[in-house]
Design a protein around this motif. Structure first.
Motif, PDB file in Angstrom:
ATOM      1  N   HIS A 141       0.828  -1.201   0.000  1.00 40.98           N
ATOM      2  CA  HIS A 141       0.000   0.000   0.000  1.00 40.98           C
ATOM      3  C   HIS A 141       0.867   1.257   0.000  1.00 40.98           C
ATOM      4  CE1 HIS A 141      -3.345   2.655   0.608  1.00 40.98           C
ATOM      5  NE2 HIS A 141      -2.961   3.013   1.820  1.00 40.98           N
ATOM      6  N   ALA A 142       1.942   1.229   0.783  1.00 36.67           N
ATOM      7  CA  ALA A 142       2.843   2.382   0.811  1.00 36.67           C
ATOM      8  C   ALA A 142       3.461   2.619  -0.561  1.00 36.67           C
ATOM      9  CB  ALA A 142       3.935   2.173   1.861  1.00 36.67           C
ATOM     10  N   VAL A 143       3.857   1.548  -1.223  1.00 37.17           N
ATOM     11  CA  VAL A 143       4.435   1.676  -2.561  1.00 37.17           C
ATOM     12  C   VAL A 143       3.383   2.180  -3.543  1.00 37.17           C
ATOM     13  CG1 VAL A 143       5.427   0.377  -4.486  1.00 37.17           C
ATOM     14  CG2 VAL A 143       6.249  -0.009  -2.153  1.00 37.17           C
ATOM     15  N   LYS A 149       6.970   3.981 -10.314  1.00 38.46           N
ATOM     16  CA  LYS A 149       6.744   3.281 -11.576  1.00 38.46           C
ATOM     17  C   LYS A 149       8.079   2.894 -12.211  1.00 38.46           C
ATOM     18  CE  LYS A 149       6.093   7.702 -14.026  1.00 38.46           C
ATOM     19  NZ  LYS A 149       6.161   8.549 -12.822  1.00 38.46           N
ATOM     20  N   ALA A 150       7.960   2.095 -13.247  1.00 39.33           N
ATOM     21  CA  ALA A 150       9.140   1.594 -13.950  1.00 39.33           C
ATOM     22  C   ALA A 150      10.023   2.761 -14.394  1.00 39.33           C
ATOM     23  CB  ALA A 150       8.719   0.761 -15.148  1.00 39.33           C
ATOM     24  N   GLY A 151      11.317   2.572 -14.209  1.00 35.38           N
ATOM     25  CA  GLY A 151      12.281   3.572 -14.639  1.00 35.38           C
ATOM     26  C   GLY A 151      12.657   4.588 -13.582  1.00 35.38           C
ATOM     27  N   GLU A 152      11.902   4.635 -12.471  1.00 34.89           N
ATOM     28  CA  GLU A 152      12.215   5.594 -11.416  1.00 34.89           C
ATOM     29  C   GLU A 152      13.274   5.040 -10.464  1.00 34.89           C
ATOM     30  OE1 GLU A 152       8.640   8.678 -10.866  1.00 34.89           O
ATOM     31  OE2 GLU A 152       8.319   6.788  -9.795  1.00 34.89           O
ATOM     32  N   LYS A 153      13.741   5.932  -9.597  1.00 34.69           N
ATOM     33  CA  LYS A 153      14.741   5.572  -8.587  1.00 34.69           C
ATOM     34  C   LYS A 153      14.133   5.821  -7.208  1.00 34.69           C
ATOM     35  CE  LYS A 153      18.544   7.049 -11.626  1.00 34.69           C
ATOM     36  NZ  LYS A 153      17.709   7.661 -12.683  1.00 34.69           N
ATOM     37  N   ALA A 159      15.379  -1.216   7.138  1.00 38.80           N
ATOM     38  CA  ALA A 159      15.394  -2.547   6.536  1.00 38.80           C
ATOM     39  C   ALA A 159      14.738  -3.577   7.445  1.00 38.80           C
ATOM     40  CB  ALA A 159      16.827  -2.968   6.201  1.00 38.80           C
ATOM     41  N   GLY A 160      13.662  -3.148   8.127  1.00 42.52           N
ATOM     42  CA  GLY A 160      12.832  -4.097   8.861  1.00 42.52           C
ATOM     43  C   GLY A 160      11.843  -4.754   7.914  1.00 42.52           C
ATOM     44  N   PRO A 161      10.856  -5.482   8.433  1.00 40.85           N
ATOM     45  CA  PRO A 161       9.916  -6.195   7.569  1.00 40.85           C
ATOM     46  C   PRO A 161       9.178  -5.306   6.570  1.00 40.85           C
ATOM     47  CG  PRO A 161       9.750  -6.990   9.820  1.00 40.85           C
ATOM     48  CD  PRO A 161      10.654  -5.809   9.861  1.00 40.85           C
ATOM     49  N   ILE A 162       8.669  -4.138   7.006  1.00 41.11           N
ATOM     50  CA  ILE A 162       7.928  -3.273   6.085  1.00 41.11           C
ATOM     51  C   ILE A 162       8.870  -2.678   5.043  1.00 41.11           C
ATOM     52  CG2 ILE A 162       6.449  -1.254   5.858  1.00 41.11           C
ATOM     53  CD1 ILE A 162       5.154  -3.706   7.215  1.00 41.11           C
ATOM     54  N   GLY A 163      10.054  -2.270   5.457  1.00 44.80           N
ATOM     55  CA  GLY A 163      11.018  -1.734   4.509  1.00 44.80           C
ATOM     56  C   GLY A 163      11.429  -2.755   3.466  1.00 44.80           C
ATOM     57  N   LEU A 164      11.686  -3.992   3.898  1.00 41.78           N
ATOM     58  CA  LEU A 164      12.061  -5.040   2.951  1.00 41.78           C
ATOM     59  C   LEU A 164      10.882  -5.407   2.060  1.00 41.78           C
ATOM     60  CD1 LEU A 164      14.244  -7.309   5.278  1.00 41.78           C
ATOM     61  CD2 LEU A 164      15.022  -5.650   3.564  1.00 41.78           C
ATOM     62  N   GLY A 165       9.677  -5.397   2.619  1.00 40.92           N
ATOM     63  CA  GLY A 165       8.501  -5.635   1.803  1.00 40.92           C
ATOM     64  C   GLY A 165       8.321  -4.552   0.752  1.00 40.92           C
ATOM     65  N   ALA A 166       8.595  -3.303   1.141  1.00 40.21           N
ATOM     66  CA  ALA A 166       8.521  -2.202   0.187  1.00 40.21           C
ATOM     67  C   ALA A 166       9.561  -2.368  -0.917  1.00 40.21           C
ATOM     68  CB  ALA A 166       8.715  -0.875   0.914  1.00 40.21           C
ATOM     69  N   LEU A 167      10.746  -2.783  -0.543  1.00 43.60           N
ATOM     70  CA  LEU A 167      11.793  -3.066  -1.536  1.00 43.60           C
ATOM     71  C   LEU A 167      11.294  -4.059  -2.577  1.00 43.60           C
ATOM     72  CD1 LEU A 167      14.673  -3.513  -2.735  1.00 43.60           C
ATOM     73  CD2 LEU A 167      15.121  -5.016  -0.767  1.00 43.60           C
ATOM     74  N   LEU A 168      10.701  -5.155  -2.118  1.00 43.47           N
ATOM     75  CA  LEU A 168      10.213  -6.176  -3.040  1.00 43.47           C
ATOM     76  C   LEU A 168       9.073  -5.645  -3.908  1.00 43.47           C
ATOM     77  CD1 LEU A 168      10.447  -9.167  -0.592  1.00 43.47           C
ATOM     78  CD2 LEU A 168      11.573  -9.054  -2.816  1.00 43.47           C
ATOM     79  N   SER A 169       8.191  -4.846  -3.336  1.00 39.53           N
ATOM     80  CA  SER A 169       7.098  -4.281  -4.123  1.00 39.53           C
ATOM     81  C   SER A 169       7.601  -3.254  -5.133  1.00 39.53           C
ATOM     82  CB  SER A 169       6.046  -3.649  -3.203  1.00 39.53           C
ATOM     83  OG  SER A 169       5.209  -4.626  -2.639  1.00 39.53           O
ATOM     84  N   LEU A 170       8.573  -2.464  -4.756  1.00 41.21           N
ATOM     85  CA  LEU A 170       9.159  -1.503  -5.695  1.00 41.21           C
ATOM     86  C   LEU A 170       9.790  -2.215  -6.881  1.00 41.21           C
ATOM     87  CD1 LEU A 170      10.756   0.918  -3.086  1.00 41.21           C
ATOM     88  CD2 LEU A 170       9.017   1.585  -4.768  1.00 41.21           C
ATOM     89  N   LYS A 171      10.524  -3.285  -6.608  1.00 43.20           N
ATOM     90  CA  LYS A 171      11.143  -4.038  -7.702  1.00 43.20           C
ATOM     91  C   LYS A 171      10.089  -4.723  -8.556  1.00 43.20           C
ATOM     92  CE  LYS A 171      14.863  -3.974  -8.326  1.00 43.20           C
ATOM     93  NZ  LYS A 171      15.695  -2.931  -9.014  1.00 43.20           N
ATOM     94  N   ALA A 172       9.004  -5.193  -7.909  1.00 38.59           N
ATOM     95  CA  ALA A 172       7.924  -5.835  -8.664  1.00 38.59           C
ATOM     96  C   ALA A 172       7.265  -4.853  -9.624  1.00 38.59           C
ATOM     97  CB  ALA A 172       6.884  -6.411  -7.707  1.00 38.59           C
ATOM     98  N   LYS A 173       7.287  -3.566  -9.301  1.00 43.24           N
ATOM     99  CA  LYS A 173       6.698  -2.546 -10.158  1.00 43.24           C
ATOM    100  C   LYS A 173       7.674  -2.029 -11.201  1.00 43.24           C
ATOM    101  CE  LYS A 173       2.988  -0.861  -7.172  1.00 43.24           C
ATOM    102  NZ  LYS A 173       1.924  -1.028  -8.165  1.00 43.24           N
ATOM    103  N   GLY A 174       8.865  -2.598 -11.217  1.00 43.30           N
ATOM    104  CA  GLY A 174       9.821  -2.226 -12.243  1.00 43.30           C
ATOM    105  C   GLY A 174      10.645  -0.996 -11.936  1.00 43.30           C
TER     106      GLY A 174
END
Length: 339
Positions: A141-143, A149-153, A159-174
């Protein structure tokens, strides 16, 4: 059956409760794993949640196996492995003020509808990984709120659970490049293992200089005289006052800051100084639509998600698990398993 319940301020007990019964429109789930959330400790501190203060069942990050399906329920079968939407329960949010908690052998989903109350997952997904679905929905939801979106930085603080989850969601969005920032080397190592493009130890490195090195320099604009990194999205999953303060001092024009973390202290903001940055400050809470949106990525990348789990306890040791989870620095993500 036995259930974990907040019975008084700073007190949890394992109590005997009636075994739930299911009708023709219901699904009965045997809980096989449930994560511990920081809010479980908060509920305990306050003695529970009204109107069940003094008798608040705990456990809202569940995964389990269906053991009964009512005749009127479709798209479910006995033996199916499922993740659950605790917020959809008609008798109150499971483990967060509702009548049931998932630190219990059984949970009944009344008037159960697939895709609303539960989702069937492949049997190969370990239950402890499946139980990450709920907190990972918070991160998703935060992401989503960030508009990444794809191409952004992007940058994730914490780097706790929510931060790592956000990392995975950001990568999933390209998202093209994701940097994770923390002060603990072990957390940063885990972030790299999960898929971060780079990490920064903010206790040892100059965050601004490193981000310019990693993301490049943003074009100059009127009113901003110093060099700024070309980072598009910042996500605060740490909840420390220094995080937004740091972001305010380095954002490029038009960048977004999303805050899913709980800040326990006020943060001073110089809105005059921020005016020319046109920063968007976006708050994020819960998962209005994301509870099963994140499930596909969890299924596809469950081995990466499994790395988020730091500690595992059997339900027989649930009191110890709650203590460990509530102790700052003792663990990152604590998972409780039930046979």
């Amino acid at each position: 059956m036995k259930s974990v319940m907040v019975t008084a301020p700073n007190t949890t007990e394992i109590v005997e409760v009636p075994e739930p019964t299911a009708g023709p429109r219901d699904v009965l789930v045997r809980i096989r794993a449930c994560g511990i959330c920081g809010s479980d400790h908060m509920y305990t501190m306050y003695g529970g949640i009204p109107p069940r203060q003094g008798a608040t069942p705990l456990g809202h990050e569940p995964a389990g196996e269906i053991v009964f399906v009512g005749d009127e329920v479709t798209d479910a079968a006995v033996g199916d492995h499922v993740v659950i939407n605790p917020m959809a329960a008609s008798d109150g949010i499971i483990g967060s003020g509702g009548a049931q908690g998932a630190f219990s052998p059984l949970v009944v989903l009344f008037d159960a509808v697939a895709g609303t109350h539960f989702r069937v997952i492949p049997n190969e997904i370990p239950f402890e990984v499946a139980a990450l679905n709920e907190p990972m929905a918070v991160a998703r939801h935060a992401v989503n709120r960030s508009g990444a979106k794809a191409g952004e930085k992007a940058v994730v603080f914490g780097a706790g659970p929510i931060g790592l989850g956000a990392l995975l969601s950001l990568k999933a969005k390209g998202v093209e490049h994701v940097v994770v920032i923390d002060i603990l080397p072990t957390r940063l190592e885990k972030a790299l293992a999960i898929g971060a493009d780079a990490v920064i130890n903010s206790a040892e490195e100059d965050v601004k200089a490193r981000l310019i090195e990693l993301h490049g320099e943003a074009p100059p604009v009127v009113g901003i005289r110093d060099a700024r990194p070309a980072t598009d999205v910042y996500l605060d999953a740490a909840g420390a006052p220094v995080v937004p303060t740091t972001v305010f001092g380095l954002v490029k024009q038009g960048a977004r800051l999303v805050i899913p973390a709980v800040h326990k202290k006020p943060v001073e903001v110089d809105f005059g100084g921020l005016l020319t940055t046109e920063i968007s400050i976006i708050m994020s809470m819960g998962y209005p639509t994301e509870i099963f949106e994140v499930t596909d990525d969890l299924i596809a990348n469950w081995r990466k998600y499994r790395l988020i789990i730091s500690d595992r306890f059997d339900i027989a040791d649930v009191q110890r698990a709650l203590e460990v989870a509530a102790t700052p620095g003792a663990a990152d993500k604590v998972m409780v398993t039930l046979d």
